[in-house]
Scaffold this motif. Structure first.
Motif, PDB file in Angstrom:
ATOM      1  N   SER A 343      -7.951  55.743 -55.727  1.00 23.79           N
ATOM      2  CA  SER A 343      -9.234  55.229 -55.235  1.00 23.79           C
ATOM      3  C   SER A 343      -9.131  54.845 -53.763  1.00 23.79           C
ATOM      4  CB  SER A 343      -9.656  54.006 -56.053  1.00 23.79           C
ATOM      5  OG  SER A 343      -8.690  52.971 -55.923  1.00 23.79           O
ATOM      6  N   LEU A 344     -10.290  54.734 -53.107  1.00 28.03           N
ATOM      7  CA  LEU A 344     -10.356  54.321 -51.707  1.00 28.03           C
ATOM      8  C   LEU A 344     -10.061  52.829 -51.610  1.00 28.03           C
ATOM      9  CD1 LEU A 344     -11.157  55.055 -48.746  1.00 28.03           C
ATOM     10  CD2 LEU A 344     -13.480  54.365 -49.356  1.00 28.03           C
ATOM     11  N   ARG A 345      -9.092  52.485 -50.791  1.00 25.97           N
ATOM     12  CA  ARG A 345      -8.718  51.070 -50.640  1.00 25.97           C
ATOM     13  C   ARG A 345      -9.374  50.453 -49.400  1.00 25.97           C
ATOM     14  NH1 ARG A 345      -2.887  48.481 -51.992  1.00 25.97           N
ATOM     15  NH2 ARG A 345      -3.024  46.568 -50.772  1.00 25.97           N
ATOM     16  N   HIS A 346      -9.309  51.171 -48.269  1.00 31.44           N
ATOM     17  CA  HIS A 346      -9.920  50.669 -47.032  1.00 31.44           C
ATOM     18  C   HIS A 346     -10.510  51.830 -46.244  1.00 31.44           C
ATOM     19  CE1 HIS A 346      -8.151  46.734 -47.602  1.00 31.44           C
ATOM     20  NE2 HIS A 346      -6.942  47.265 -47.680  1.00 31.44           N
ATOM     21  N   LYS A 347     -11.539  51.499 -45.483  1.00 31.29           N
ATOM     22  CA  LYS A 347     -12.165  52.454 -44.582  1.00 31.29           C
ATOM     23  C   LYS A 347     -12.185  51.809 -43.206  1.00 31.29           C
ATOM     24  CE  LYS A 347     -16.332  55.308 -44.959  1.00 31.29           C
ATOM     25  NZ  LYS A 347     -17.528  55.497 -45.780  1.00 31.29           N
ATOM     26  N   CYS A 348     -11.418  52.361 -42.265  1.00 35.49           N
ATOM     27  CA  CYS A 348     -11.287  51.781 -40.931  1.00 35.49           C
ATOM     28  C   CYS A 348     -12.002  52.710 -39.948  1.00 35.49           C
ATOM     29  CB  CYS A 348      -9.819  51.645 -40.542  1.00 35.49           C
ATOM     30  SG  CYS A 348      -8.788  50.890 -41.828  1.00 35.49           S
ATOM     31  N   GLN A 349     -13.027  52.189 -39.296  1.00 30.45           N
ATOM     32  CA  GLN A 349     -13.867  53.059 -38.471  1.00 30.45           C
ATOM     33  C   GLN A 349     -13.429  53.049 -37.012  1.00 30.45           C
ATOM     34  OE1 GLN A 349     -15.929  54.831 -40.380  1.00 30.45           O
ATOM     35  NE2 GLN A 349     -16.192  56.152 -38.585  1.00 30.45           N
ATOM     36  N   HIS A 350     -13.310  54.238 -36.420  1.00 25.41           N
ATOM     37  CA  HIS A 350     -13.078  54.408 -34.986  1.00 25.41           C
ATOM     38  C   HIS A 350     -14.385  54.848 -34.343  1.00 25.41           C
ATOM     39  CE1 HIS A 350      -9.121  54.692 -36.794  1.00 25.41           C
ATOM     40  NE2 HIS A 350      -8.515  54.730 -35.631  1.00 25.41           N
ATOM     41  N   GLU A 351     -14.500  54.587 -33.049  1.00 30.70           N
ATOM     42  CA  GLU A 351     -15.726  54.978 -32.351  1.00 30.70           C
ATOM     43  C   GLU A 351     -15.766  56.474 -32.084  1.00 30.70           C
ATOM     44  OE1 GLU A 351     -16.349  52.632 -28.881  1.00 30.70           O
ATOM     45  OE2 GLU A 351     -16.321  50.737 -29.982  1.00 30.70           O
ATOM     46  N   SER A 352     -14.599  57.124 -32.087  1.00 24.15           N
ATOM     47  CA  SER A 352     -14.578  58.573 -31.862  1.00 24.15           C
ATOM     48  C   SER A 352     -13.548  59.198 -32.790  1.00 24.15           C
ATOM     49  CB  SER A 352     -14.267  58.888 -30.401  1.00 24.15           C
ATOM     50  OG  SER A 352     -13.014  58.370 -30.044  1.00 24.15           O
ATOM     51  N   GLY A 353     -13.498  60.521 -32.788  1.00 21.85           N
ATOM     52  CA  GLY A 353     -12.708  61.257 -33.759  1.00 21.85           C
ATOM     53  C   GLY A 353     -11.224  60.950 -33.725  1.00 21.85           C
ATOM     54  N   ILE A 354     -10.611  60.935 -34.905  1.00 20.87           N
ATOM     55  CA  ILE A 354      -9.160  60.765 -35.016  1.00 20.87           C
ATOM     56  C   ILE A 354      -8.498  62.123 -34.824  1.00 20.87           C
ATOM     57  CG2 ILE A 354      -7.270  60.175 -36.606  1.00 20.87           C
ATOM     58  CD1 ILE A 354      -9.233  58.158 -37.896  1.00 20.87           C
ATOM     59  N   VAL A 355      -7.495  62.168 -33.963  1.00 17.21           N
ATOM     60  CA  VAL A 355      -6.765  63.404 -33.694  1.00 17.21           C
ATOM     61  C   VAL A 355      -5.543  63.504 -34.604  1.00 17.21           C
ATOM     62  CG1 VAL A 355      -5.501  64.718 -31.940  1.00 17.21           C
ATOM     63  CG2 VAL A 355      -7.566  63.452 -31.303  1.00 17.21           C
ATOM     64  N   GLN A 356      -4.838  62.394 -34.738  1.00 21.29           N
ATOM     65  CA  GLN A 356      -3.624  62.402 -35.541  1.00 21.29           C
ATOM     66  C   GLN A 356      -3.330  61.001 -36.043  1.00 21.29           C
ATOM     67  OE1 GLN A 356      -0.061  63.690 -33.514  1.00 21.29           O
ATOM     68  NE2 GLN A 356       1.162  63.601 -35.351  1.00 21.29           N
ATOM     69  N   LEU A 357      -2.599  60.910 -37.173  1.00 17.25           N
ATOM     70  CA  LEU A 357      -2.115  59.622 -37.655  1.00 17.25           C
ATOM     71  C   LEU A 357      -0.650  59.761 -38.058  1.00 17.25           C
ATOM     72  CD1 LEU A 357      -1.820  59.533 -41.048  1.00 17.25           C
ATOM     73  CD2 LEU A 357      -4.299  59.565 -40.887  1.00 17.25           C
ATOM     74  N   LEU A 358       0.067  58.645 -37.958  1.00 19.40           N
ATOM     75  CA  LEU A 358       1.476  58.587 -38.366  1.00 19.40           C
ATOM     76  C   LEU A 358       1.726  57.231 -39.018  1.00 19.40           C
ATOM     77  CD1 LEU A 358       3.194  59.956 -35.110  1.00 19.40           C
ATOM     78  CD2 LEU A 358       3.070  61.150 -37.302  1.00 19.40           C
ATOM     79  N   TRP A 359       2.516  57.238 -40.086  1.00 18.60           N
ATOM     80  CA  TRP A 359       2.940  55.993 -40.714  1.00 18.60           C
ATOM     81  C   TRP A 359       4.248  55.524 -40.082  1.00 18.60           C
ATOM     82  CZ3 TRP A 359       0.496  53.110 -44.459  1.00 18.60           C
ATOM     83  CH2 TRP A 359      -0.563  53.705 -45.136  1.00 18.60           C
ATOM     84  N   GLU A 360       4.409  54.194 -39.989  1.00 17.55           N
ATOM     85  CA  GLU A 360       5.732  53.652 -39.672  1.00 17.55           C
ATOM     86  C   GLU A 360       6.669  54.003 -40.817  1.00 17.55           C
ATOM     87  OE1 GLU A 360       6.250  49.548 -38.786  1.00 17.55           O
ATOM     88  OE2 GLU A 360       5.172  49.678 -36.891  1.00 17.55           O
ATOM     89  N   GLU A 361       7.943  54.211 -40.472  1.00 18.97           N
ATOM     90  CA  GLU A 361       8.899  54.658 -41.484  1.00 18.97           C
ATOM     91  C   GLU A 361       9.121  53.609 -42.574  1.00 18.97           C
ATOM     92  OE1 GLU A 361      13.341  56.495 -41.289  1.00 18.97           O
ATOM     93  OE2 GLU A 361      11.981  57.087 -39.699  1.00 18.97           O
ATOM     94  N   ASN A 362       9.153  52.342 -42.187  1.00 17.98           N
ATOM     95  CA  ASN A 362       9.563  51.300 -43.139  1.00 17.98           C
ATOM     96  C   ASN A 362       8.542  50.194 -43.337  1.00 17.98           C
ATOM     97  OD1 ASN A 362      12.235  52.430 -43.574  1.00 17.98           O
ATOM     98  ND2 ASN A 362      12.641  51.825 -41.461  1.00 17.98           N
ATOM     99  N   SER A 363       7.264  50.500 -43.130  1.00 19.14           N
ATOM    100  CA  SER A 363       6.238  49.482 -43.374  1.00 19.14           C
ATOM    101  C   SER A 363       4.913  50.145 -43.683  1.00 19.14           C
ATOM    102  CB  SER A 363       6.091  48.555 -42.157  1.00 19.14           C
ATOM    103  OG  SER A 363       5.356  49.203 -41.141  1.00 19.14           O
ATOM    104  N   ALA A 364       3.950  49.321 -44.096  1.00 18.10           N
ATOM    105  CA  ALA A 364       2.621  49.821 -44.431  1.00 18.10           C
ATOM    106  C   ALA A 364       1.708  49.749 -43.211  1.00 18.10           C
ATOM    107  CB  ALA A 364       2.038  49.032 -45.598  1.00 18.10           C
ATOM    108  N   VAL A 365       2.217  50.191 -42.085  1.00 12.98           N
ATOM    109  CA  VAL A 365       1.432  50.239 -40.846  1.00 12.98           C
ATOM    110  C   VAL A 365       1.201  51.695 -40.478  1.00 12.98           C
ATOM    111  CG1 VAL A 365       1.418  49.685 -38.371  1.00 12.98           C
ATOM    112  CG2 VAL A 365       2.292  48.016 -40.021  1.00 12.98           C
ATOM    113  N   VAL A 366      -0.057  52.027 -40.200  1.00 10.88           N
ATOM    114  CA  VAL A 366      -0.404  53.390 -39.827  1.00 10.88           C
ATOM    115  C   VAL A 366      -0.944  53.388 -38.393  1.00 10.88           C
ATOM    116  CG1 VAL A 366      -2.729  53.291 -40.836  1.00 10.88           C
ATOM    117  CG2 VAL A 366      -1.605  55.488 -40.555  1.00 10.88           C
ATOM    118  N   TYR A 367      -0.505  54.378 -37.614  1.00  6.59           N
ATOM    119  CA  TYR A 367      -0.917  54.538 -36.222  1.00  6.59           C
ATOM    120  C   TYR A 367      -1.947  55.665 -36.157  1.00  6.59           C
ATOM    121  CZ  TYR A 367       3.420  52.051 -34.902  1.00  6.59           C
ATOM    122  OH  TYR A 367       4.424  51.135 -34.751  1.00  6.59           O
ATOM    123  N   THR A 368      -2.972  55.486 -35.316  1.00  6.43           N
ATOM    124  CA  THR A 368      -3.915  56.569 -35.077  1.00  6.43           C
ATOM    125  C   THR A 368      -4.066  56.794 -33.579  1.00  6.43           C
ATOM    126  OG1 THR A 368      -5.803  55.023 -35.048  1.00  6.43           O
ATOM    127  CG2 THR A 368      -5.274  56.090 -37.154  1.00  6.43           C
TER     128      THR A 368
END
Length: 427
Positions: A343-368
């Motif tokens: 299921s959808l847990r969170h929806k995080c809105q950006h003002e413009s399009g996302i090009v790429q995302l990466l997760w941190e290797e050892n935490s629940a942090v995602v970079y966009t």
């Protein structure tokens, strides 16, 4: 490296706008070399940007607000056009390789932006925009590939060319996670695998349409490849055979844009222009579930002569420490999905399009990174933004994060690559 205000720096005026957008289409297909002998991995040891970039002239200005701040520590400004790709060396995380629309690739030090070597040899080294670049798993080799299909591999220590090859129009390229083996996908539907530096080659024939994305699974024995016709195949790299094919209702209705696997390779995520992300069991080839995202805002109908606003899945990935997956969309939505409840847990809105995302290797942090030129860090548990980094005067086209998640390296349509130091109070 030139200083930001030195010769070659862009001269911008805040009240002007970027006025020209160029569409970079792939060149026509070339004839491909015949398939060579099989590759055997038993004795071996232990990332495409969209073709749209800003063309900025000296007398053209920045988009409003994009020049307001620069949080970066180092700026690499030797490219003379949009910088399409970046990769960090896995062994030391001290070197970056970048490739650009100027048909050049550079290897440079993150600490000060100084060149290790420039892949030019006295002339324009690549024949077309460099869209793929990466280091081998042990940082012994660095590979660069251009849109026309010319791939070059250099030894990092001796700075000498070790191997080169020409395929058809290149869509993507990646190194094997444990061996000196390159995998690449081309516009004719083939995927190619080479042993480096011998050049022993194997091809995996897909449908008669571009192999748009690909990923070697963590076991090093299989690869997942997505195609423009919406199909996805899981290949046995040693046998050269297709283990599973997802097509029709199991496949996507539009071209695949990205694929990812979880840490043990048991699950695969595929993303598509159809705005769906499909979770697939890699052992059985069965679709576990489909994540569908409605647009963040209702779209106004396109007036005559205008194209309707489009949306698509641009990037996706799995969290290593929690059963979460992230999906980034062209409309600026970052969706965090809970895999245990599907299921959808969170929806995080950006003002413009996302090009790429990466997760941190050892935490629940995602970079966009996004088309507004910013890098953002998100806490996937709460859905809240942790921090934001700016410095580019055009869209970010690619980025990389080092192993301990202390450094982010970005590339942009502003002809620059930048190094950002990530400050995190929770560490």
């Amino acid at each position: 490296m030139e200083p930001a205000d030195g010769p070659g720096a862009l001269d911008f005026h805040g009240d002007e706008e970027i006025i020209e957008v160029v569409e970079l289409g792939p060149p026509g297909p070339d004839d491909l070399a015949a398939e060579m002998e099989d590759v055997d991995f038993e004795d071996e040891g232990a990332e495409e940007p969209d073709g749209e970039a800003w063309e900025t002239e000296d007398d053209e200005g920045l988009e409003d607000g994009m020049e307001a701040q620069d949080d970066s520590e180092v700026t690499f400004s030797l490219h003379s056009a949009s910088v399409f790709c970046v990769s960090l060396d896995p062994k030391t995380n001290t070197l970056a390789v970048t490739g650009g629309e100027d048909d050049k690739a550079f290897v440079w030090r993150l600490s000060d932006g100084e060149l290790l070597f420039e892949s030019l040899l006295g002339c324009i080294w690549h024949k077309d925009s460099v869209t793929c670049a990466g280091f081998s798993h042990d940082s012994v080799f660095v590979a660069t590939g251009d849109m026309s299909g010319l791939i070059k591999v250099w030894r990092v220590d001796t700075k000498e060319e070790a191997w080169s090859f020409e395929v058809g129009d290149l869509e993507w390229m990646e190194w094997h996670p444990q061996a000196h083996v390159l995998l690449a996908g081309t516009a004719d539907g083939n995927s190619w695998m080479w042993k480096i530096p011998s050049g022993d080659c194997k091809t995996f024939q897909g449908p008669a349409c571009p192999a748009t994305c690909g990923k070697i699974l963590p076991d090093g024995k299989r690869a997942v490849v997505g195609y423009e016709d919406g199909t996805m195949r899981i290949w046995d790299l040693k046998q050269g055979t297709s283990l599973h094919v997802l097509k029709g209702q199991d496949g996507h209705q539009d071209p695949l844009t990205c694929v990812a696997s979880n840490q043990d390779g048991s699950l695969i995520l595929t993303g598509s222009v159809d705005c769906h992300a499909k979770l697939v069991n890699s052992a059985t080839g069965k679709v576990v579930c489909v994540f569908k995202m409605e647009s963040a805002a209702p779209k106004a109908p396109a007036s005559e002569g205008e194209e309707a606003e489009s949306n698509s899945v641009e990037s996706l990935g799995f969290c290593n420490v929690m059963p979460l997956a992230a999906v980034g969309y062209l409309d600026g939505t970052l969706a965090i999905y809970d895999l245990s409840t599907q299921s959808l847990r969170h929806k995080c809105q950006h003002e413009s399009g996302i090009v790429q995302l990466l997760w941190e290797e050892n935490s629940a942090v995602v970079y966009t990174c996004s088309l507004d030129g910013a890098v953002r860090l998100w806490d996937a548990r709460s859905g809240k933004m942790i921090s934001e980094y700016r410095g580019h005067s055009a869209e970010i086209l690619d980025f990389a994060v080092n192993k301990d998640a202390s450094i982010v390296v970005t590339t942009s349509g502003d002809h620059q690559a930048k190094v950002f130091c990530v400050q995190r109070p929770d560490r």
